[in-house]
Design a protein around this motif. Structure first.
Motif, PDB file in Angstrom:
ATOM      1  N   ALA A 177       1.843   1.651  -3.554  1.00 36.25           N
ATOM      2  CA  ALA A 177       0.707   2.017  -4.401  1.00 36.25           C
ATOM      3  C   ALA A 177       0.245   3.443  -4.121  1.00 36.25           C
ATOM      4  O   ALA A 177      -0.174   4.155  -5.017  1.00 36.25           O
ATOM      5  CB  ALA A 177      -0.439   1.056  -4.175  1.00 36.25           C
ATOM      6  N   THR A 178       0.300   3.850  -2.867  1.00 40.56           N
ATOM      7  CA  THR A 178      -0.250   5.155  -2.508  1.00 40.56           C
ATOM      8  C   THR A 178       0.763   6.264  -2.703  1.00 40.56           C
ATOM      9  O   THR A 178       0.434   7.343  -3.163  1.00 40.56           O
ATOM     10  CB  THR A 178      -0.680   5.145  -1.030  1.00 40.56           C
ATOM     11  OG1 THR A 178      -1.337   3.923  -0.779  1.00 40.56           O
ATOM     12  CG2 THR A 178      -1.614   6.291  -0.732  1.00 40.56           C
ATOM     13  N   TYR A 216      -6.679   2.708  -2.615  1.00 43.76           N
ATOM     14  CA  TYR A 216      -5.736   3.619  -1.974  1.00 43.76           C
ATOM     15  C   TYR A 216      -4.848   4.373  -2.937  1.00 43.76           C
ATOM     16  O   TYR A 216      -3.939   5.066  -2.515  1.00 43.76           O
ATOM     17  CB  TYR A 216      -4.900   2.855  -0.948  1.00 43.76           C
ATOM     18  CG  TYR A 216      -5.710   2.569   0.278  1.00 43.76           C
ATOM     19  CD1 TYR A 216      -5.934   3.568   1.210  1.00 43.76           C
ATOM     20  CD2 TYR A 216      -6.300   1.333   0.477  1.00 43.76           C
ATOM     21  CE1 TYR A 216      -6.713   3.340   2.318  1.00 43.76           C
ATOM     22  CE2 TYR A 216      -7.085   1.095   1.587  1.00 43.76           C
ATOM     23  CZ  TYR A 216      -7.278   2.104   2.503  1.00 43.76           C
ATOM     24  OH  TYR A 216      -8.064   1.883   3.586  1.00 43.76           O
ATOM     25  N   ARG A 263       1.103   1.593  -9.314  1.00 46.56           N
ATOM     26  CA  ARG A 263       0.174   0.483  -9.075  1.00 46.56           C
ATOM     27  C   ARG A 263       0.776  -0.831  -9.544  1.00 46.56           C
ATOM     28  O   ARG A 263       0.681  -1.840  -8.881  1.00 46.56           O
ATOM     29  CB  ARG A 263      -1.115   0.724  -9.866  1.00 46.56           C
ATOM     30  CG  ARG A 263      -2.225   1.264  -9.043  1.00 46.56           C
ATOM     31  CD  ARG A 263      -3.525   0.930  -9.775  1.00 46.56           C
ATOM     32  NE  ARG A 263      -4.452   2.028  -9.665  1.00 46.56           N
ATOM     33  CZ  ARG A 263      -5.716   1.971 -10.093  1.00 46.56           C
ATOM     34  NH1 ARG A 263      -6.156   0.872 -10.668  1.00 46.56           N
ATOM     35  NH2 ARG A 263      -6.503   2.986  -9.956  1.00 46.56           N
ATOM     36  N   VAL A 286      -5.504  -2.023  -4.163  1.00 42.51           N
ATOM     37  CA  VAL A 286      -4.586  -0.948  -4.547  1.00 42.51           C
ATOM     38  C   VAL A 286      -5.367   0.220  -5.129  1.00 42.51           C
ATOM     39  O   VAL A 286      -5.050   1.384  -4.871  1.00 42.51           O
ATOM     40  CB  VAL A 286      -3.538  -1.508  -5.530  1.00 42.51           C
ATOM     41  CG1 VAL A 286      -2.826  -0.398  -6.245  1.00 42.51           C
ATOM     42  CG2 VAL A 286      -2.539  -2.372  -4.781  1.00 42.51           C
ATOM     43  N   LEU A 314       0.829  -1.211   0.000  1.00 43.37           N
ATOM     44  CA  LEU A 314       0.000   0.000   0.000  1.00 43.37           C
ATOM     45  C   LEU A 314       0.860   1.256   0.000  1.00 43.37           C
ATOM     46  O   LEU A 314       0.498   2.258  -0.621  1.00 43.37           O
ATOM     47  CB  LEU A 314      -0.947  -0.007   1.199  1.00 43.37           C
ATOM     48  CG  LEU A 314      -2.077  -1.040   1.086  1.00 43.37           C
ATOM     49  CD1 LEU A 314      -2.959  -0.997   2.307  1.00 43.37           C
ATOM     50  CD2 LEU A 314      -2.909  -0.799  -0.161  1.00 43.37           C
TER      51      LEU A 314
END
Lengths: 526, 497
Positions: free
Chosen positions: A155-156, B429, A164, B426, A152
């Protein structure tokens, strides 16, 4: 109540409680930053309890600060924690890197701070959990748990539109081998009825896990492959460069190989001594190839983050070479190098992050001639680089020296070839690192260095860098402080291995190695 | 109290509540909120749950001339179904507000369907199982088409009805063949009759037919084709319900039939179930990989999860039953939770469908996104969640019975599975292309829905961190099916086989 028995639980619970607390608090930037800093600092101070109360004279193979209570009765899963010389310093290391990670994210993370710090703290929980678990089920829990926050985070907070994909790639690379690892763990449980590591080690030493040698062999491969992907051992490193180049600085500081290397040392070597021994020649070869391959790729990178990723690949390959030599100096050096590489790598990534904050690019071609503008930054860069390339008196040298001398003494065939190949890695790493310094900091002013005004390290960044620099020196000059505990673990692993080896010579050679280790360590001390 | 009353106490309570709701519905003028009827249904479900809890302490009860048996096994499923119904009711209280006038019947249908499922799980007579199956199925067929005016909903309902009728016909045919082979339709008598039957092939054919019928209900491949279409068209809270409760009931029946009635033929049906399990896991996961629509993706993934549960059937008896029970419960918690979030996010009109629509949900609705993330993590099978422990338990049972390759297939499949779950996770977020793209429909989280979500999340976590009590219940359930009322004489015959 004696804190010794609950300290490891406390070390898991403090960041966990901190993460939950931060998740419940309103998302105010300053509150999150200071909260995360406080929690990680408290955790770090608590980890210091371990080296100060560790019984260095205890018999090797015993676990200290142990907690062992039943968790689930059927299947028999226990909440079994403990550390030995192998894991103790790794816990302390995880402790110290966390507050530094928070400091370095102070400005780099400017939106969604709550998400960031909660995930960062969860990552710390998972890592400490991995290092202290002595029950395979519990261990697997933390091992898998460590994937989610990192995925995460990538991804964030990833840098480019590619984030991603990088996150999913990172997760899949780690998860699929882990699924096979789970089959291995379940198979072991079906045969032995226990998840307890010390018990499994005993059974392995008595050759009584299973009479079916091919099944045992497959099971050991299931373990090794899962760990090797995480390390990453060449050629299983496909996720590394994407993940490293996308992940935010603080995440990448804790990303590199520790978990996988630790798991190989702890689980593969204890439960499958014979199989590890048999696969060692292959692993030595992969290690040596990985060193050169990583270094050559690093040499041609234009992106600083990717350069660092391949440098990491090369560095962990060094450790693989050391531990699979199964000599005491190789193992000691490997374990020491895990610590040292984690610190130097973290410092390097921090500096890259700091540079990126100022100039917004990792492309080396846009830099040049920064040395005059940012004297402190360049000093730090040079020190870190020298530590990474293994300059004597700094931390990198001790590990590298022990690893190379260990692999040189290894009884496995072709060991000379691999050691010679590995040694070229030392030269190559010096080339790409120093060339990088030259291109970024010296020569003519680059596009970015000219057009964008940078500022030198500020107080917060000094605060984040200096502890690491001081540690480089301490680790380089007085390695026996660390090696005392590490040597006990290394000797124990080498002993189990040599008892597995069919050749008598291995046992006979073990003795001189101890002296070499001690001798080299004390040379460092002087 | 007479055993005939105690044994079906939860069913009686729910039936009375259902009838009351049906009677009250026409009395309420149009346009008036139907929420009080929903609360009545919730009260009834709580009552049924407590009745089940009360039965747990009574030991084994047989009633209605041995066609109903209450033991830890049936109570386990009674409690599970009550919990699922409770969460479904909580999350759908506000679903029809201002959109449809017929929502009173909706609550009654859920309750009636639960009656049918509970009847299935405690029946030891195949014809009673059939009656329960029909009661629950007909209610579900109607509920699928409950979004009136939606073509997809109507299609979903019709498709489910037609294919479901075929499946029940197969099931009935299986019962008839079992009767032909063994002279009875009672589970205990079938077990006894198998030892002396002169037509073992017919008996096996009977089991195969029953497997087809129930395989359809649990959407195991290759009987799964209806699942994605039906799930996609049905209203979200109903999908959450029908992908958990009827499956749990069907698995309970399957466990009783395979292990108790056809226990002596285990070596033959275990092979069939091995194939079904491997096929379901693979087809489900590969299918889900290709989906962009979140509901369809979860539909395919539910096929895969049915496969994981079927793995437990191939394990040794004691391990397998407990593992299947545990997995069913943890699957129910995470699946209904996921659909509860989807219900909240998409609202009645279901504008938000694909994975891309969910991009950045973590920014806009952080609490819902966090819940969904938890359920997805559990569906992936990350430790410290129910999904992981369920998987762990099922596969360790399989490995214990030496089905290592099935476990390898299963765990590789869960590697594939994490790809599509992760894509959604994913997306939640990661930053949307523009921060204001795709405003979320749906109101803010209402209190009952919040309670429902919290219950599902708590169950998911408790099953992963402190599974002890629940495992205990599952093991008791497993033990109680082993002491099925097979007459002593029959046991001797079976053991001599």
């Amino acid at each position: 109540m004696n804190i010794d028995h609950s300290i490891l639980t406390i070390l898991i619970l403090v960041p966990l409680a901190g993460a939950i607390l931060l998740a419940l608090l309103p998302d105010k930037g300053k509150l999150m930053q200071w909260g995360a800093l406080a929690i990680t600092l408290i955790t770090f101070l608590l980890t210091l309890h371990l080296p100060f109360h560790y019984d260095y004279g205890a018999a090797s193979g015993t676990f200290q600060f142990a907690t062992n209570v039943p968790w689930i009765t059927s299947p028999a899963i226990r909440y079994h924690l403990g550390v030995d010389g192998l894991s103790m310093w790794l816990v302390v290391l995880t402790g110290i890197l966390a507050p530094l990670g928070v400091l370095v994210s102070w400005r780099a993370i400017d939106t969604r701070k709550k998400t960031f710090y909660v995930l960062f703290l969860l990552q710390q929980v998972a890592m400490i959990g991995v290092f202290v678990s002595l029950d395979l089920f519990l261990y697997y829990g933390f091992w898998e748990l460590s994937l989610i926050p990192m995925t995460l985070l990538i991804a964030t907070f990833g840098r480019t539109e590619n984030r991603r994909r990088a996150a999913i790639k990172f997760f899949l690379y780690a998860f699929i081998p882990s699924a096979i690892l789970l089959v291995g763990i379940l198979w072991l449980y079906a045969r032995t009825g226990t998840f307890d590591l010390p018990r499994l080690t005993q059974l392995a030493a008595a050759h009584s896990i299973s009479g079916n040698s091919s099944a045992l062999w497959l099971c050991s491969l299931a373990f090794l492959v899962a760990f090797a992907v995480k390390v990453p051992v060449f050629p299983l490193h496909g996720w590394l460069s994407d993940a490293v180049s996308e992940a935010p600085t603080a995440a990448v500081m804790v990303l590199a190989g520790k978990l996988g290397l630790y798991s190989i040392l702890r689980f593969s070597f204890s439960i499958f001594p014979e199989q590890s021994h048999r696969i060692a020649p292959l692993m030595l070869a992969l290690g040596a190839i990985g060193i050169v391959y990583g270094a050559l790729l690093a040499l041609v990178q234009k992106d600083l983050k990717r350069l660092a990723a391949y440098a990491t690949l090369s560095a962990v390959a060094f450790i693989v070479l050391g531990i699979f030599s199964f000599t005491i100096s190789g193992l000691d050096g490997g374990i020491f190098h895990i610590l040292s590489e984690s610190l130097s790598g973290a410092a390097f990534f921090m500096l890259l992050g700091i540079l990126y904050e100022r100039y917004g690019t990792y492309d080396m071609r846009e830099y040049g001639g920064l040395a005059g503008k940012l004297p402190w930054m360049v000093t730090m860069f040079v020190i870190t680089t020298l530590s990474l390339v293994g300059l004597p008196m700094l931390n990198g040298f001790v590990g590298e020296f022990l690893i190379l001398s260990g692999s040189m003494q290894s009884v496995f065939a072709h060991h000379m070839v691999w050691t010679v190949l590995a040694t070229t890695g030392v030269i190559l790493s010096a080339s790409y690192m120093l060339w990088m310094i030259q291109r970024v900091f010296y020569g003519d002013l680059g596009i970015k260095s000219e057009n964008v005004k940078g500022w030198d390290l500020d107080a917060r960044e000094h605060l984040a860098m200096w502890p690491l620099v001081i540690l480089f020196l301490i680790m380089g000059v007085s390695s026996p402080i660390w090696l005392r505990a590490i040597d006990a673990a290394g000797t124990r692993i080498a002993a189990t291995q040599s008892s597995q080896a069919s050749t008598e010579t291995q046992t006979l050679q073990a003795q001189p190695h101890v002296q070499i280790t001690r001798a080299s360590a004390s040379t460092e001390a002087k | 109290m007479s055993p005939n009353i105690v044994a079906l106490l939860p069913e009686y309570i729910l039936t009375i509540v259902g009838v009351l709701i049906m009677l009250a519905e026409p009395l309420l003028p149009p346009g008036v909120s139907r929420k009080p009827l929903g609360w009545l249904a919730i009260l009834g479900t709580l009552g049924a749950g407590f009745a089940g809890w009360y039965q747990l302490h009574l030991g084994t009860i047989t009633a209605f001339s041995n066609s109903i048996q209450i033991d830890a096994f049936s109570v386990f499923f009674h409690l599970l179904i009550s919990a699922i119904v409770l969460v479904t009711l909580l999350i759908s209280l506000d679903y029809f507000e201002g959109n449809a006038s017929h929502s009173g019947e909706y609550f009654a249908l859920i309750v009636f369907s639960a009656v049918g499922m509970m009847l299935m799980t405690c029946a030891t007579e195949l014809l009673v199982v059939f009656v329960g199956l029909e009661i629950s199925s007909i209610a579900t067929y109607i509920m699928c088409g409950f979004r009136k005016g939606s073509a997809a909903g109507a299609e979903s309902s019709i498709k489910y009805f037609l294919l479901g009728s075929f499946a029940t016909a197969f099931f009935l045919y299986g019962i008839a063949l079992a009767f032909g082979a063994t002279g009875s339709t009672s589970i205990a008598a079938i077990a006894q009759g198998l030892g002396t039957t002169t037509t073992p092939r017919m008996a096996f054919l009977a089991l195969a037919m029953i497997l087809i019928g129930l395989g359809f209900k649990v959407s195991a491949a290759p009987f799964h084709v209806w699942t994605p279409d039906v799930y996609q068209g049905a209203p979200s809270p109903i999908v959450g319900f029908m992908s958990t409760a009827p499956k749990a009931a069907a698995f309970a029946v399957l466990l009783r039939i395979t292990f108790s009635a056809f226990g002596s033929m285990e070596h033959r049906w275990a092979v069939l179930l091995w194939i079904l399990a491997a096929l379901s896991m693979t087809v489900g996961n590969l299918g889900a990989l290709l989906q962009r629509d979140v509901k369809r993706m979860l539909a395919y993934s539910s096929i895969a999860h049915a496969g994981y549960i079927l793995v437990a059937f191939t394990a040794l008896r004691a391990d397998g039953i407990a593992a299947a029970c545990f997995y069913t419960a943890s699957y129910a918690a995470m699946q209904i939770g996921a659909f509860a979030v989807i219900t909240q996010v998409t609202g009645y009109n279901e504008q938000i469908r694909t994975t891309d629509d969910y991009t950045g949900l973590g920014l806009r609705r952080p609490i819902l996104a966090a819940f969904l993330a938890l359920f997805l993590i559990s569906l992936i099978g990350i430790p410290f969640t129910g999904g992981f422990f369920g998987k762990f338990y099922v596969f360790s049972a399989a490995i214990h019975a030496n089905h290592v390759w099935l476990a390898v297939i299963g765990l590789l499949n869960s590697g594939v599975a994490c790809f599509y779950y992760l894509r959604l996770l994913v997306a939640l977020y990661s930053r949307p292309v523009t921060e204001t793209a795709q405003p979320t429909e749906g109101r803010s989280l209402s209190i009952p829905a919040g309670v429902g979500l919290t219950l599902a999340a708590a169950a998911t976590l408790v099953l992963g961190i402190l599974p002890g009590h629940f495992l205990n219940l599952a093991q008791r359930a497993s033990a109680s099916t082993q002491s099925a009322p097979v007459p002593a004489a029959a046991r001797v015959v079976i053991s001599q086989q």
